[in-house]
Scaffold this motif. Structure first.
Motif, PDB file in Angstrom:
ATOM      1  N   ARG A 440       0.815  -1.216   0.000  1.00 54.54           N
ATOM      2  CA  ARG A 440       0.000   0.000   0.000  1.00 54.54           C
ATOM      3  C   ARG A 440       0.849   1.267   0.000  1.00 54.54           C
ATOM      4  O   ARG A 440       0.607   2.185  -0.783  1.00 54.54           O
ATOM      5  CB  ARG A 440      -0.940   0.012   1.198  1.00 54.54           C
ATOM      6  CG  ARG A 440      -1.689   1.346   1.363  1.00 54.54           C
ATOM      7  CD  ARG A 440      -2.888   1.238   2.262  1.00 54.54           C
ATOM      8  NE  ARG A 440      -3.445   2.532   2.603  1.00 54.54           N
ATOM      9  CZ  ARG A 440      -4.146   3.304   1.764  1.00 54.54           C
ATOM     10  NH1 ARG A 440      -4.358   2.886   0.526  1.00 54.54           N
ATOM     11  NH2 ARG A 440      -4.622   4.469   2.146  1.00 54.54           N
ATOM     12  N   LEU A 441       1.851   1.324   0.887  1.00 50.49           N
ATOM     13  CA  LEU A 441       2.662   2.530   1.024  1.00 50.49           C
ATOM     14  C   LEU A 441       4.034   2.331   0.412  1.00 50.49           C
ATOM     15  O   LEU A 441       4.576   1.219   0.424  1.00 50.49           O
ATOM     16  CB  LEU A 441       2.812   2.893   2.508  1.00 50.49           C
ATOM     17  CG  LEU A 441       1.543   3.335   3.240  1.00 50.49           C
ATOM     18  CD1 LEU A 441       1.836   3.477   4.734  1.00 50.49           C
ATOM     19  CD2 LEU A 441       1.014   4.648   2.675  1.00 50.49           C
ATOM     20  N   PRO A 442       4.656   3.395  -0.107  1.00 53.84           N
ATOM     21  CA  PRO A 442       6.049   3.263  -0.563  1.00 53.84           C
ATOM     22  C   PRO A 442       6.937   2.956   0.628  1.00 53.84           C
ATOM     23  O   PRO A 442       6.626   3.314   1.766  1.00 53.84           O
ATOM     24  CB  PRO A 442       6.347   4.652  -1.161  1.00 53.84           C
ATOM     25  CG  PRO A 442       5.406   5.578  -0.454  1.00 53.84           C
ATOM     26  CD  PRO A 442       4.155   4.777  -0.232  1.00 53.84           C
ATOM     27  N   ILE A 443       8.059   2.281   0.390  1.00 54.08           N
ATOM     28  CA  ILE A 443       8.931   1.865   1.486  1.00 54.08           C
ATOM     29  C   ILE A 443       9.423   3.059   2.280  1.00 54.08           C
ATOM     30  O   ILE A 443       9.690   2.953   3.485  1.00 54.08           O
ATOM     31  CB  ILE A 443      10.118   1.028   0.942  1.00 54.08           C
ATOM     32  CG1 ILE A 443      10.942   0.433   2.093  1.00 54.08           C
ATOM     33  CG2 ILE A 443      10.977   1.849   0.002  1.00 54.08           C
ATOM     34  CD1 ILE A 443      10.179  -0.443   3.040  1.00 54.08           C
ATOM     35  N   THR A 444       9.541   4.209   1.667  1.00 60.77           N
ATOM     36  CA  THR A 444       9.980   5.409   2.378  1.00 60.77           C
ATOM     37  C   THR A 444       9.039   5.740   3.533  1.00 60.77           C
ATOM     38  O   THR A 444       9.464   5.949   4.667  1.00 60.77           O
ATOM     39  CB  THR A 444      10.041   6.597   1.409  1.00 60.77           C
ATOM     40  OG1 THR A 444       8.860   6.589   0.590  1.00 60.77           O
ATOM     41  CG2 THR A 444      11.255   6.526   0.509  1.00 60.77           C
ATOM     42  N   ILE A 445       7.733   5.768   3.271  1.00 61.31           N
ATOM     43  CA  ILE A 445       6.750   6.098   4.309  1.00 61.31           C
ATOM     44  C   ILE A 445       6.503   4.901   5.215  1.00 61.31           C
ATOM     45  O   ILE A 445       6.342   5.045   6.438  1.00 61.31           O
ATOM     46  CB  ILE A 445       5.424   6.566   3.665  1.00 61.31           C
ATOM     47  CG1 ILE A 445       5.658   7.847   2.858  1.00 61.31           C
ATOM     48  CG2 ILE A 445       4.368   6.804   4.728  1.00 61.31           C
ATOM     49  CD1 ILE A 445       6.146   9.020   3.678  1.00 61.31           C
ATOM     50  N   GLU A 446       6.471   3.692   4.660  1.00 65.13           N
ATOM     51  CA  GLU A 446       6.284   2.482   5.473  1.00 65.13           C
ATOM     52  C   GLU A 446       7.407   2.365   6.502  1.00 65.13           C
ATOM     53  O   GLU A 446       7.171   2.048   7.673  1.00 65.13           O
ATOM     54  CB  GLU A 446       6.274   1.252   4.563  1.00 65.13           C
ATOM     55  CG  GLU A 446       6.071  -0.066   5.276  1.00 65.13           C
ATOM     56  CD  GLU A 446       4.689  -0.241   5.864  1.00 65.13           C
ATOM     57  OE1 GLU A 446       4.569  -0.962   6.874  1.00 65.13           O
ATOM     58  OE2 GLU A 446       3.743   0.356   5.324  1.00 65.13           O
ATOM     59  N   CYS A 447       8.615   2.624   6.063  1.00 72.07           N
ATOM     60  CA  CYS A 447       9.750   2.561   6.972  1.00 72.07           C
ATOM     61  C   CYS A 447       9.660   3.654   8.024  1.00 72.07           C
ATOM     62  O   CYS A 447       9.985   3.441   9.198  1.00 72.07           O
ATOM     63  CB  CYS A 447      11.048   2.691   6.185  1.00 72.07           C
ATOM     64  SG  CYS A 447      12.513   2.467   7.196  1.00 72.07           S
ATOM     65  N   ALA A 448       9.209   4.840   7.639  1.00 74.24           N
ATOM     66  CA  ALA A 448       9.047   5.931   8.602  1.00 74.24           C
ATOM     67  C   ALA A 448       8.115   5.518   9.732  1.00 74.24           C
ATOM     68  O   ALA A 448       8.367   5.794  10.903  1.00 74.24           O
ATOM     69  CB  ALA A 448       8.520   7.179   7.896  1.00 74.24           C
ATOM     70  N   LYS A 449       7.030   4.823   9.378  1.00 75.91           N
ATOM     71  CA  LYS A 449       6.081   4.369  10.393  1.00 75.91           C
ATOM     72  C   LYS A 449       6.708   3.315  11.292  1.00 75.91           C
ATOM     73  O   LYS A 449       6.605   3.381  12.523  1.00 75.91           O
ATOM     74  CB  LYS A 449       4.826   3.797   9.715  1.00 75.91           C
ATOM     75  CG  LYS A 449       3.975   4.822   8.996  1.00 75.91           C
ATOM     76  CD  LYS A 449       2.808   4.174   8.288  1.00 75.91           C
ATOM     77  CE  LYS A 449       1.879   3.454   9.235  1.00 75.91           C
ATOM     78  NZ  LYS A 449       0.736   2.837   8.545  1.00 75.91           N
ATOM     79  N   LYS A 450       7.353   2.309  10.707  1.00 77.76           N
ATOM     80  CA  LYS A 450       7.940   1.216  11.480  1.00 77.76           C
ATOM     81  C   LYS A 450       9.028   1.721  12.418  1.00 77.76           C
ATOM     82  O   LYS A 450       9.114   1.328  13.582  1.00 77.76           O
ATOM     83  CB  LYS A 450       8.524   0.160  10.540  1.00 77.76           C
ATOM     84  CG  LYS A 450       7.502  -0.613   9.731  1.00 77.76           C
ATOM     85  CD  LYS A 450       6.747  -1.594  10.605  1.00 77.76           C
ATOM     86  CE  LYS A 450       5.829  -2.464   9.772  1.00 77.76           C
ATOM     87  NZ  LYS A 450       4.986  -3.326  10.630  1.00 77.76           N
ATOM     88  N   VAL A 451       9.883   2.590  11.902  1.00 76.32           N
ATOM     89  CA  VAL A 451      10.993   3.079  12.707  1.00 76.32           C
ATOM     90  C   VAL A 451      10.497   3.981  13.825  1.00 76.32           C
ATOM     91  O   VAL A 451      10.996   3.940  14.945  1.00 76.32           O
ATOM     92  CB  VAL A 451      12.024   3.801  11.820  1.00 76.32           C
ATOM     93  CG1 VAL A 451      13.115   4.435  12.667  1.00 76.32           C
ATOM     94  CG2 VAL A 451      12.622   2.821  10.834  1.00 76.32           C
ATOM     95  N   GLY A 452       9.476   4.793  13.521  1.00 71.14           N
ATOM     96  CA  GLY A 452       8.924   5.659  14.551  1.00 71.14           C
ATOM     97  C   GLY A 452       8.381   4.868  15.727  1.00 71.14           C
ATOM     98  O   GLY A 452       8.486   5.280  16.884  1.00 71.14           O
ATOM     99  N   GLU A 453       7.789   3.684  15.452  1.00 67.43           N
ATOM    100  CA  GLU A 453       7.248   2.845  16.515  1.00 67.43           C
ATOM    101  C   GLU A 453       8.342   2.396  17.488  1.00 67.43           C
ATOM    102  O   GLU A 453       8.112   2.283  18.696  1.00 67.43           O
ATOM    103  CB  GLU A 453       6.576   1.598  15.917  1.00 67.43           C
ATOM    104  CG  GLU A 453       5.318   1.876  15.129  1.00 67.43           C
ATOM    105  CD  GLU A 453       4.790   0.628  14.428  1.00 67.43           C
ATOM    106  OE1 GLU A 453       5.489  -0.413  14.487  1.00 67.43           O
ATOM    107  OE2 GLU A 453       3.705   0.687  13.834  1.00 67.43           O
TER     108      GLU A 453
END
Length: 472
Positions: A440-453
């Motif tokens: 669904r999301l590009p890896i740039t934004i997906e990674c931003a979410k995962k790393v922020g967690e």
């Protein structure tokens, strides 16, 4: 206003290209097989109770030997797993041994389950696993450590049994992620990525209803292990030789554990190979009107300058073009800071793209939702892009819920909206935690979410790991 269906981006593997990660690995081999220094063996460390370790041994053997596909007319969606072997596909072996295994004592697990407070149970579970993980990293040459979470321990750290606790209304998914986030943050300094597995997901006799079929689980599990253990890429986007060398930066925000501050979660810098560098930003302000976080000009300048410096260290050159993906709208002060950073590095080509949710839906031609890649262009700088939808290769929509498009707005863009959406669609396929082609999301934004967690649990004085393998 116009509608167009963008072509499914191709991926490059060892001996050619294909649109599907699973077919590409199976038929063409992993991309990094071209690297003569890649690892042909992955040494697995294992932490779990005796019964869980036994179940993992059986599961690993199934993965090594291959798994037949689920019975279905959708052969491309439910593809069999050809095995984790050095003769084809991953061209590598999974090595496990009792000498690389640390068992959890039943008395220790029972003691944790008897603790009244859920928060204390989670903390105790983190410490229990951490001690064994640390032993393996300090005394064994392991590439990845698999933590097998016992079912009853999982239940005890994701459910609240305290009658006096204030977190009765917390949803279980949130609490489940607390353990995952905490153990990954606490072990980060040890330098070995983790793979977490719940016992019942690898136990055929107890597998919950609605769980993925074994072949699909094996594809996702094995690809994640390969990426984490090798620190290289199993596939990459097909390079467009006519485009300038591009650097993709994803920026998001996360709240501190006490909820008092909001920080930039990371700048994830990707090149065409999918290599990335993770950085942590500083606390930011909230807009007084809509309460949304944003960076000052100075913060935006510092964040992008640091990201470009890391890019230069890794590749020994500056990119010719920078694309910034942000999970919120760009503010004028942020654009000023980004422009200042790029001008200082003499980088002329730039595209700033905000990627947010949309309530607008389109109707497909039949009972299925619109095709993946459907772009509704509302203006030269704004459009709606379906990254999930009907997939021709699968001959179906492989989702459970009605998909919604992403709202794409281009700011200060040197590329056209269509070109930016084509890139974005390709970056949805660069998540090595999922081998289905329709992220669904590009890896740039997906990674931003995962790393922020996870970043909220990393001490401010500790330098976080720069590889995505420690966060996925």
């Amino acid at each position: 206003m116009k509608v167009k269906v963008l072509a499914e981006p191709s991926l490059e593997f060892g001996k050619g290209t294909h649109i599907c990660p699973r077919v590409g690995i199976e038929r063409l081999g992993v991309y990094d097989k071209k690297d003569e220094f890649r690892k042909s063996e992955l040494r697995l460390g294992i932490v779990g109770r005796g019964e869980g370790v036994d179940k993992l041994d059986v599961w690993l053997e199934k993965c090594r030997g291959g798994i037949l596909p689920k019975e279905s007319k959708l052969a491309n969606l439910f593809k069999g797993f050809g095995g984790f072997t050095d003769s084809h596909g991953f061209h590598s072996k999974l090595l496990s041994s009792p000498a690389y295994t640390r068992s959890l004592q039943k008395s220790s697990l029972n003691k944790i389950r008897s603790i009244n407070s859920r928060e204390d149970r989670v903390n105790a579970a983190v410490e229990l696993f951490y001690d064994q993980i640390r032993f393996l990293t300090e005394n064994r040459a392991v590439d990845v450590i698999i933590c097998v979470i016992p079912d009853d321990l999982f239940e005890s750290i994701t459910k609240n049994t305290s009658r006096n606790s204030e977190d009765n209304d917390q949803i279980e998914v949130y609490m489940e992620h607390n353990f995952r986030r905490m153990i990954k943050a606490k072990t980060m300094h040890l330098g070995v990525p983790l793979q977490l597995v719940i016992e019942n997901t690898i136990d055929d006799t107890k597998a919950p209803l609605g769980q993925q079929d074994d072949a699909t689980k094996a594809w996702n599990f094995s690809t994640a292990l390969y990426y984490k253990g090798n620190r290289t890429v199993p596939w990459r986007l097909v390079e467009n030789t006519y485009k300038p060398r591009s650097c993709y930066v994803g920026i998001g925000f996360y709240k501190s554990r006490d909820g008092e501050t909001i920080s930039t979660s990371l700048a994830q810098v990707f090149d065409e190979f999918g290599h990335g560098v993770i950085l942590r930003g500083s606390p930011v302000a909230l807009d007084k009107t809509d309460r949304r976080p944003y960076m000052s000009k100075e913060q935006a300048f510092e964040l992008l300058s640091n990201a470009l410096s890391e890019y230069d260290k890794a590749l020994m050159q500056m990119p010719a073009r920078v694309v910034i993906h942000k999970s919120s709208q760009f503010r004028g002060c942020e654009i000023e800071g980004f422009n200042k950073a790029l001008d200082s590095k003499s980088i002329r080509s730039r595209d700033y793209v905000s990627i947010t949710e949309s309530d607008i839906r389109l109707f497909g031609e039949n009972n299925y939702p619109p095709k993946r890649g459907t772009l509704l262009q509302l203006s030269e700088s704004e459009g709606l892009l379906y990254t999930r939808g009907f997939v021709d290769f699968y001959k179906t929509y492989p989702g459970m819920y009605i998909p919604s498009p992403l709202r794409i707005i281009a700011h200060e863009n040197d590329s056209s909206l269509e070109e930016l959406c084509e890139e974005l669609l390709g970056l949805t396929k660069m998540n090595w935690n999922n081998t289905q082609l329709d992220g669904r999301l590009p890896i740039t934004i997906e990674c931003a979410k995962k790393v922020g967690e996870i970043m909220k649990y990393v001490d401010e004085n500790e330098k976080p790991q720069v590889s995505y393998s420690f966060y996925m």
